[in-house]
Scaffold this motif. Structure first.
Motif, PDB file in Angstrom:
ATOM      1  N   ARG A  68     -59.949  -0.824   5.844  1.00  0.00           N
ATOM      2  CA  ARG A  68     -60.938  -1.160   4.823  1.00  0.00           C
ATOM      3  C   ARG A  68     -60.256  -1.841   3.647  1.00  0.00           C
ATOM      4  NH1 ARG A  68     -65.506   2.126   5.069  1.00  0.00           N
ATOM      5  NH2 ARG A  68     -66.273   0.891   3.310  1.00  0.00           N
ATOM      6  N   GLN A  69     -60.987  -2.767   3.016  1.00  0.00           N
ATOM      7  CA  GLN A  69     -60.521  -3.479   1.827  1.00  0.00           C
ATOM      8  C   GLN A  69     -59.263  -4.312   2.101  1.00  0.00           C
ATOM      9  OE1 GLN A  69     -62.346  -3.528  -1.092  1.00  0.00           O
ATOM     10  NE2 GLN A  69     -63.802  -2.466   0.232  1.00  0.00           N
ATOM     11  N   TRP A  70     -59.140  -4.795   3.329  1.00  0.00           N
ATOM     12  CA  TRP A  70     -57.981  -5.619   3.674  1.00  0.00           C
ATOM     13  C   TRP A  70     -58.165  -7.073   3.247  1.00  0.00           C
ATOM     14  CZ3 TRP A  70     -57.235  -9.654   7.346  1.00  0.00           C
ATOM     15  CH2 TRP A  70     -55.901 -10.011   7.547  1.00  0.00           C
ATOM     16  N   GLU A 218     -49.954  -1.316   4.736  1.00  0.00           N
ATOM     17  CA  GLU A 218     -49.408  -2.652   4.523  1.00  0.00           C
ATOM     18  C   GLU A 218     -50.294  -3.498   3.613  1.00  0.00           C
ATOM     19  OE1 GLU A 218     -48.756  -4.405   8.328  1.00  0.00           O
ATOM     20  OE2 GLU A 218     -47.638  -2.690   9.107  1.00  0.00           O
ATOM     21  N   ASN A 219     -51.285  -2.874   3.012  1.00  0.00           N
ATOM     22  CA  ASN A 219     -52.224  -3.601   2.165  1.00  0.00           C
ATOM     23  C   ASN A 219     -51.794  -3.510   0.702  1.00  0.00           C
ATOM     24  OD1 ASN A 219     -54.384  -4.668   0.767  1.00  0.00           O
ATOM     25  ND2 ASN A 219     -55.942  -3.440   1.777  1.00  0.00           N
ATOM     26  N   PRO A 220     -51.273  -4.590   0.134  1.00  0.00           N
ATOM     27  CA  PRO A 220     -50.787  -4.524  -1.256  1.00  0.00           C
ATOM     28  C   PRO A 220     -51.896  -4.369  -2.287  1.00  0.00           C
ATOM     29  CG  PRO A 220     -50.727  -6.792  -0.454  1.00  0.00           C
ATOM     30  CD  PRO A 220     -51.101  -5.933   0.721  1.00  0.00           C
ATOM     31  N   ARG A 221     -53.154  -4.515  -1.867  1.00  0.00           N
ATOM     32  CA  ARG A 221     -54.261  -4.428  -2.817  1.00  0.00           C
ATOM     33  C   ARG A 221     -54.786  -3.004  -2.994  1.00  0.00           C
ATOM     34  NH1 ARG A 221     -53.958  -8.771  -0.095  1.00  0.00           N
ATOM     35  NH2 ARG A 221     -54.820  -7.784   1.756  1.00  0.00           N
ATOM     36  N   LEU A 222     -54.377  -2.078  -2.119  1.00  0.00           N
ATOM     37  CA  LEU A 222     -54.809  -0.689  -2.271  1.00  0.00           C
ATOM     38  C   LEU A 222     -53.934   0.007  -3.313  1.00  0.00           C
ATOM     39  CD1 LEU A 222     -55.515   0.552   1.368  1.00  0.00           C
ATOM     40  CD2 LEU A 222     -57.166   0.002  -0.408  1.00  0.00           C
ATOM     41  N   PRO A 223     -54.541   0.694  -4.285  1.00  0.00           N
ATOM     42  CA  PRO A 223     -53.746   1.394  -5.304  1.00  0.00           C
ATOM     43  C   PRO A 223     -52.880   2.485  -4.680  1.00  0.00           C
ATOM     44  CG  PRO A 223     -56.066   1.249  -5.937  1.00  0.00           C
ATOM     45  CD  PRO A 223     -55.987   0.824  -4.508  1.00  0.00           C
TER      46      PRO A 223
END
Length: 266
Positions: A68-70, A218-223
């Motif tokens: 999610r949110q990728w 691996e998602n840099p956008r997740l806090p």
């Protein structure tokens, strides 16, 4: 005879837009140009490493298993715009579980096209459809209904949240790329060990198939700490499915898919 008058601001705007379109055409003629380069240079959007790998791929079948949110909506919009601008008179179709979800993809498509100064026309009777004025390419958005997807011939098909699109819709969509030998992309968070998305992820193979897993780790956008908090609040199975790209059974079946496969004789 009336003379068309315009302000300097209006003239500057149209001159800049025309210059941008000419520059875009020059970029699109570059031999090594791909959708990842297009995203960076033309759309001014910097994809991360996994997103760039997907956009750079020349595979005809892409199965993207992502958390999610990728950012799959942005990836889809970038690819759809790239196909429309690089393949004159092409037809691209994006399908989501419902029309509001498809509209989210089109919001990003409109943002990208507007930023490029690309003129578009609408299609009568279709709210989610864009025709590129300079080359006649079409981008069409549909909801996941079997009767809605029939009748098209397409160069590119993108299925958004494919694990939640009914099998009969996916089966009806597959022939639309046959005549033009088109490309077929599926992107989704898993939804159990069943359905066409799971089957493609598990069993599709060949030189023209690309499978990419993009877990939340691996998602840099997740806090930082977000996934661990979800694990505490929603449980391990939830996190494994929504953020770790695992096909988790929900416990409602007597036998799970691997057990069925183990006893099945073709």
């Amino acid at each position: 005879m009336d003379t068309f008058m315009t302000t300097k601001a209006e003239y500057d705007y149209f001159a800049a837009a025309h210059k941008q379109v000419r520059a875009l055409r020059r970029m699109l003629r570059a031999h090594s140009f791909n959708a990842a380069e297009f995203a960076r240079v033309a759309l001014r959007w910097e994809p991360d490493a996994k997103q760039a790998a997907v956009l750079r791929s020349g595979a005809r079948r892409v199965i993207l298993n992502c958390s999610r949110q990728w950012g799959k909506t942005t990836v889809a919009a970038a690819k759809l715009v790239f196909v429309a601008l690089t393949r004159p008179k092409s037809v691209s179709i994006t399908v989501s579980e419902n029309i509001s979800q498809t509209a989210e993809v089109f919001q990003k498509i409109d943002q990208f096209l507007g930023g490029l100064g690309i003129g578009v026309k609408s299609e009568q009777g279709k709210k989610l459809a864009r025709v590129i004025a300079m080359n006649g390419s079409r981008i069409v958005g549909l909801a996941a209904r079997e009767q809605a997807v029939r009748g098209y011939t397409a160069d590119f098909v993108f299925l958004d949240e494919a694990a939640r699109i009914p099998d009969d819709v996916i089966d009806a969509l597959l022939p639309v790329i046959a005549v033009r030998n088109g490309d077929w992309w599926m992107a989704s968070t898993p939804n159990g060990r069943r359905g066409r998305f799971y089957e493609m992820w598990e069993y599709a193979e060949g030189a023209d198939v690309l499978k990419i897993a993009a877990p939340g780790s691996e998602n840099p956008r997740l806090p930082a700490g977000f996934v661990e908090r979800a694990r505490k609040e929603r449980g391990e199975a939830y996190v494994r499915q929504e953020f770790e790209c695992e096909f988790v059974e929900n416990g409602t079946f007597l036998l799970d898919r691997p057990q069925v496969d183990a006893v099945y004789v073709p």
